[in-house]
Design a protein around this motif. Structure first.
Motif, PDB file in Angstrom:
ATOM      1  N   ASN A 204       4.079  -2.718   6.010  1.00 52.19           N
ATOM      2  CA  ASN A 204       5.328  -2.364   6.666  1.00 52.19           C
ATOM      3  C   ASN A 204       5.839  -1.058   6.058  1.00 52.19           C
ATOM      4  O   ASN A 204       6.218  -1.013   4.888  1.00 52.19           O
ATOM      5  CB  ASN A 204       6.354  -3.483   6.489  1.00 52.19           C
ATOM      6  N   TYR A 205       5.849   0.009   6.867  1.00 49.91           N
ATOM      7  CA  TYR A 205       6.210   1.321   6.339  1.00 49.91           C
ATOM      8  C   TYR A 205       7.703   1.432   6.002  1.00 49.91           C
ATOM      9  O   TYR A 205       8.131   2.424   5.400  1.00 49.91           O
ATOM     10  CB  TYR A 205       5.786   2.453   7.281  1.00 49.91           C
ATOM     11  N   LYS A 206       8.499   0.424   6.364  1.00 45.91           N
ATOM     12  CA  LYS A 206       9.898   0.425   5.956  1.00 45.91           C
ATOM     13  C   LYS A 206      10.050   0.057   4.481  1.00 45.91           C
ATOM     14  O   LYS A 206      11.107   0.273   3.891  1.00 45.91           O
ATOM     15  CB  LYS A 206      10.695  -0.539   6.835  1.00 45.91           C
ATOM     16  N   ASN A 207       8.999  -0.491   3.919  1.00 45.32           N
ATOM     17  CA  ASN A 207       8.946  -0.746   2.483  1.00 45.32           C
ATOM     18  C   ASN A 207       8.591   0.563   1.791  1.00 45.32           C
ATOM     19  O   ASN A 207       7.504   1.113   2.005  1.00 45.32           O
ATOM     20  CB  ASN A 207       7.900  -1.822   2.183  1.00 45.32           C
ATOM     21  N   GLU A 208       9.482   1.087   0.966  1.00 38.53           N
ATOM     22  CA  GLU A 208       9.286   2.415   0.396  1.00 38.53           C
ATOM     23  C   GLU A 208       8.028   2.529  -0.457  1.00 38.53           C
ATOM     24  O   GLU A 208       7.531   3.632  -0.687  1.00 38.53           O
ATOM     25  CB  GLU A 208      10.523   2.803  -0.428  1.00 38.53           C
ATOM     26  N   SER A 209       7.516   1.421  -0.926  1.00 35.78           N
ATOM     27  CA  SER A 209       6.331   1.466  -1.780  1.00 35.78           C
ATOM     28  C   SER A 209       5.086   0.948  -1.079  1.00 35.78           C
ATOM     29  O   SER A 209       4.131   0.534  -1.725  1.00 35.78           O
ATOM     30  CB  SER A 209       6.576   0.662  -3.063  1.00 35.78           C
ATOM     31  N   TRP A 210       5.083   1.015   0.253  1.00 34.66           N
ATOM     32  CA  TRP A 210       3.964   0.454   0.997  1.00 34.66           C
ATOM     33  C   TRP A 210       2.643   1.123   0.624  1.00 34.66           C
ATOM     34  O   TRP A 210       1.592   0.473   0.580  1.00 34.66           O
ATOM     35  CB  TRP A 210       4.192   0.547   2.503  1.00 34.66           C
ATOM     36  N   GLU A 211       2.685   2.429   0.339  1.00 36.15           N
ATOM     37  CA  GLU A 211       1.437   3.142   0.035  1.00 36.15           C
ATOM     38  C   GLU A 211       0.846   2.685  -1.299  1.00 36.15           C
ATOM     39  O   GLU A 211      -0.377   2.767  -1.491  1.00 36.15           O
ATOM     40  CB  GLU A 211       1.661   4.652   0.053  1.00 36.15           C
ATOM     41  N   LYS A 212       1.689   2.196  -2.223  1.00 38.39           N
ATOM     42  CA  LYS A 212       1.173   1.685  -3.488  1.00 38.39           C
ATOM     43  C   LYS A 212       0.372   0.409  -3.258  1.00 38.39           C
ATOM     44  O   LYS A 212      -0.678   0.193  -3.873  1.00 38.39           O
ATOM     45  CB  LYS A 212       2.324   1.434  -4.463  1.00 38.39           C
ATOM     46  N   GLU A 213       0.882  -0.420  -2.362  1.00 39.75           N
ATOM     47  CA  GLU A 213       0.152  -1.637  -2.000  1.00 39.75           C
ATOM     48  C   GLU A 213      -1.158  -1.277  -1.316  1.00 39.75           C
ATOM     49  O   GLU A 213      -2.212  -1.855  -1.594  1.00 39.75           O
ATOM     50  CB  GLU A 213       1.011  -2.508  -1.077  1.00 39.75           C
ATOM     51  N   ALA A 214      -1.088  -0.308  -0.401  1.00 36.32           N
ATOM     52  CA  ALA A 214      -2.287   0.100   0.335  1.00 36.32           C
ATOM     53  C   ALA A 214      -3.337   0.714  -0.591  1.00 36.32           C
ATOM     54  O   ALA A 214      -4.546   0.519  -0.391  1.00 36.32           O
ATOM     55  CB  ALA A 214      -1.912   1.093   1.430  1.00 36.32           C
ATOM     56  N   SER A 215      -2.892   1.441  -1.607  1.00 36.17           N
ATOM     57  CA  SER A 215      -3.840   2.117  -2.499  1.00 36.17           C
ATOM     58  C   SER A 215      -4.677   1.135  -3.307  1.00 36.17           C
ATOM     59  O   SER A 215      -5.752   1.488  -3.799  1.00 36.17           O
ATOM     60  CB  SER A 215      -3.087   3.060  -3.439  1.00 36.17           C
ATOM     61  N   LYS A 216      -4.219  -0.104  -3.438  1.00 40.25           N
ATOM     62  CA  LYS A 216      -4.971  -1.110  -4.192  1.00 40.25           C
ATOM     63  C   LYS A 216      -6.307  -1.435  -3.526  1.00 40.25           C
ATOM     64  O   LYS A 216      -7.202  -1.982  -4.167  1.00 40.25           O
ATOM     65  CB  LYS A 216      -4.139  -2.382  -4.341  1.00 40.25           C
ATOM     66  N   LEU A 217      -6.426  -1.092  -2.239  1.00 39.33           N
ATOM     67  CA  LEU A 217      -7.677  -1.363  -1.519  1.00 39.33           C
ATOM     68  C   LEU A 217      -8.781  -0.383  -1.903  1.00 39.33           C
ATOM     69  O   LEU A 217      -9.955  -0.627  -1.620  1.00 39.33           O
ATOM     70  CB  LEU A 217      -7.447  -1.288  -0.011  1.00 39.33           C
ATOM     71  N   GLY A 218      -8.403   0.729  -2.506  1.00 41.11           N
ATOM     72  CA  GLY A 218      -9.400   1.728  -2.882  1.00 41.11           C
ATOM     73  C   GLY A 218      -9.481   2.900  -1.937  1.00 41.11           C
ATOM     74  O   GLY A 218     -10.397   3.718  -2.034  1.00 41.11           O
ATOM     75  N   GLY A 219      -8.523   3.005  -1.029  1.00 39.81           N
ATOM     76  CA  GLY A 219      -8.465   4.162  -0.151  1.00 39.81           C
ATOM     77  C   GLY A 219      -9.079   3.931   1.221  1.00 39.81           C
ATOM     78  O   GLY A 219      -9.836   2.979   1.436  1.00 39.81           O
ATOM     79  N   PHE A 220      -8.768   4.837   2.135  1.00 44.36           N
ATOM     80  CA  PHE A 220      -9.235   4.744   3.517  1.00 44.36           C
ATOM     81  C   PHE A 220     -10.126   5.938   3.847  1.00 44.36           C
ATOM     82  O   PHE A 220      -9.811   7.076   3.498  1.00 44.36           O
ATOM     83  CB  PHE A 220      -8.047   4.693   4.483  1.00 44.36           C
ATOM     84  N   ASP A 221     -11.209   5.659   4.542  1.00 43.08           N
ATOM     85  CA  ASP A 221     -12.095   6.732   4.995  1.00 43.08           C
ATOM     86  C   ASP A 221     -11.444   7.523   6.118  1.00 43.08           C
ATOM     87  O   ASP A 221     -11.626   8.739   6.215  1.00 43.08           O
ATOM     88  CB  ASP A 221     -13.413   6.143   5.497  1.00 43.08           C
ATOM     89  N   THR A 222     -10.704   6.817   6.980  1.00 45.18           N
ATOM     90  CA  THR A 222     -10.070   7.443   8.141  1.00 45.18           C
ATOM     91  C   THR A 222      -8.665   6.890   8.306  1.00 45.18           C
ATOM     92  O   THR A 222      -8.463   5.674   8.224  1.00 45.18           O
ATOM     93  CB  THR A 222     -10.874   7.177   9.424  1.00 45.18           C
ATOM     94  N   ILE A 223      -7.716   7.779   8.554  1.00 39.52           N
ATOM     95  CA  ILE A 223      -6.353   7.387   8.909  1.00 39.52           C
ATOM     96  C   ILE A 223      -6.045   8.012  10.258  1.00 39.52           C
ATOM     97  O   ILE A 223      -6.155   9.234  10.437  1.00 39.52           O
ATOM     98  CB  ILE A 223      -5.335   7.849   7.853  1.00 39.52           C
ATOM     99  N   VAL A 224      -5.694   7.189  11.239  1.00 40.75           N
ATOM    100  CA  VAL A 224      -5.396   7.652  12.593  1.00 40.75           C
ATOM    101  C   VAL A 224      -3.891   7.518  12.795  1.00 40.75           C
ATOM    102  O   VAL A 224      -3.347   6.415  12.756  1.00 40.75           O
ATOM    103  CB  VAL A 224      -6.157   6.830  13.651  1.00 40.75           C
ATOM    104  N   ASP A 225      -3.210   8.652  13.031  1.00 43.68           N
ATOM    105  CA  ASP A 225      -1.744   8.670  12.960  1.00 43.68           C
ATOM    106  C   ASP A 225      -1.109   9.417  14.125  1.00 43.68           C
ATOM    107  O   ASP A 225      -1.614  10.445  14.573  1.00 43.68           O
ATOM    108  CB  ASP A 225      -1.315   9.335  11.651  1.00 43.68           C
TER     109      ASP A 225
END
Length: 326
Positions: A204-225
């Motif tokens: 949920n991008y309304k959570n200011e720290s959402w990217e910290k949670e996402a980074s635990k996965l080890g990163g994304f090869d592709t981001i479609v935005d």
């Protein structure tokens, strides 16, 4: 015939009676059975689209039946490629490129005159309403996700803004490619809905720290935005080294600043994408047929309820494509 046009009235979009188009030669007369709305239609309504020409019939997406035209197209169920003069370069459209529905009369009408080379047969597994949802959104998503994003098995893909018309197709194509798919959304319920499609998880991008949670996965090869704005720096934090950020819109505007150091140090690529070539339109339909992809429809409205359909675009719980049925 009835058609929805852009006017200078207090309510800019109006359902009016205009002459049914005539056809000759290689042009087909298509009796439309369904047409889907896109964000550009709402932007035109709000006067936020460049080069608005009053009196133009809106709409880029359509499905229908050929009533007149070359013999090999007669009585066929078709969908319409909304590209107008993409050009010969598959990498980028021509300087005269436009999209059906502005300034060329579009698909929010009972009939449309369209060159035969703009037609493709309707996927047999889809209803008219589902097929009408394909052209603009599915083509945009296919180019961004598959052609530029290089989504495939073994890759991790993040699709932002789950629930929008293009994003749902981006999710579907990424899943069909075999990639591990994640999403962002401002709605937890939308994240749960796309998990039913096969999405692994969401943030949920309304959570200011959402990217910290996402980074635990080890990163994304592709981001479609499609959002753009200040989220771009968050994407740079979570894209893998040499990963790709594909941007096909900017609904939240320009970023205030870009972390250029992180960009060049990560070897990441930020790539623009919009619509797709005519060859990609054909390839997109091949994927739709091969993987039996079905769009998610938010609601289907009758033509006389067109204002309700347009207003639905701004509803926060809007999820999937909005379709008008003729």
């Amino acid at each position: 015939m009835k058609a929805i046009t852009i006017t200078q009235e207090s309510e800019p979009i109006q359902l009016v009676d205009i002459d049914k188009p005539s056809v000759s030669g290689d042009t087909c007369l298509v009796k439309l059975t369904a047409s889907a709305l896109n964000r550009r239609d709402q932007w035109i309504r709000e006067g936020m689209y460049p080069g608005i020409q009053f009196g133009t019939v809106l709409g880029s997406d359509g499905c229908g039946l050929v009533e007149k035209g070359p013999a090999d197209w007669m009585d066929k169920e078709v969908i319409i490629n909304p590209n107008v003069d993409w050009g010969n370069d598959p990498e980028v459209h021509s300087s005269t490129y436009s999209v059906l529905g502005m300034p060329t009369n579009g698909t929010l009408a009972e009939y449309i005159a369209i060159p035969a080379h703009r037609l493709q047969e309707k996927p047999a597994h889809l209803s008219d309403e589902e097929a009408a949802a394909l052209p603009l959104a599915a083509l945009t998503a296919f180019r961004a996700t598959i052609k530029k994003g290089r989504s495939k098995a073994g890759k991790r893909v993040l699709v932002t803004g789950a629930g929008g018309g293009v994003s749902q197709f981006a999710i579907a194509f990424a899943l069909a490619s075999g990639a591990d798919v994640y999403v962002t959304s401002g709605s937890d319920s939308k994240i749960e809905k796309v998990k039913e499609m096969g999405v692994i998880g969401g943030f949920n991008y309304k959570n200011e720290s959402w990217e910290k949670e996402a980074s635990k996965l080890g990163g994304f090869d592709t981001i479609v935005d499609s959002a753009g704005g200040n989220q771009l720096n968050n994407y740079l934090k979570i894209v893998k080294p040499a990963g790709r950020i594909i941007m096909y819109g900017s609904t939240t505007g320009h970023p205030e600043k870009v972390d250029v150091f992180r960009l060049f140090w990560s070897q990441a690529q930020i790539m623009g994408s919009t619509m797709g070539s005519d060859d990609e339109f054909v390839e997109m339909l091949e994927w739709i047929n091969k993987y039996q992809i079905k769009p998610t429809l938010d609601q289907v409205y009758e033509l006389d309820d067109y204002l309700k359909a347009f207003d639905r675009f701004n509803a926060p719980d809007h999820f999937g494509k909005i379709v008008l049925r003729f």
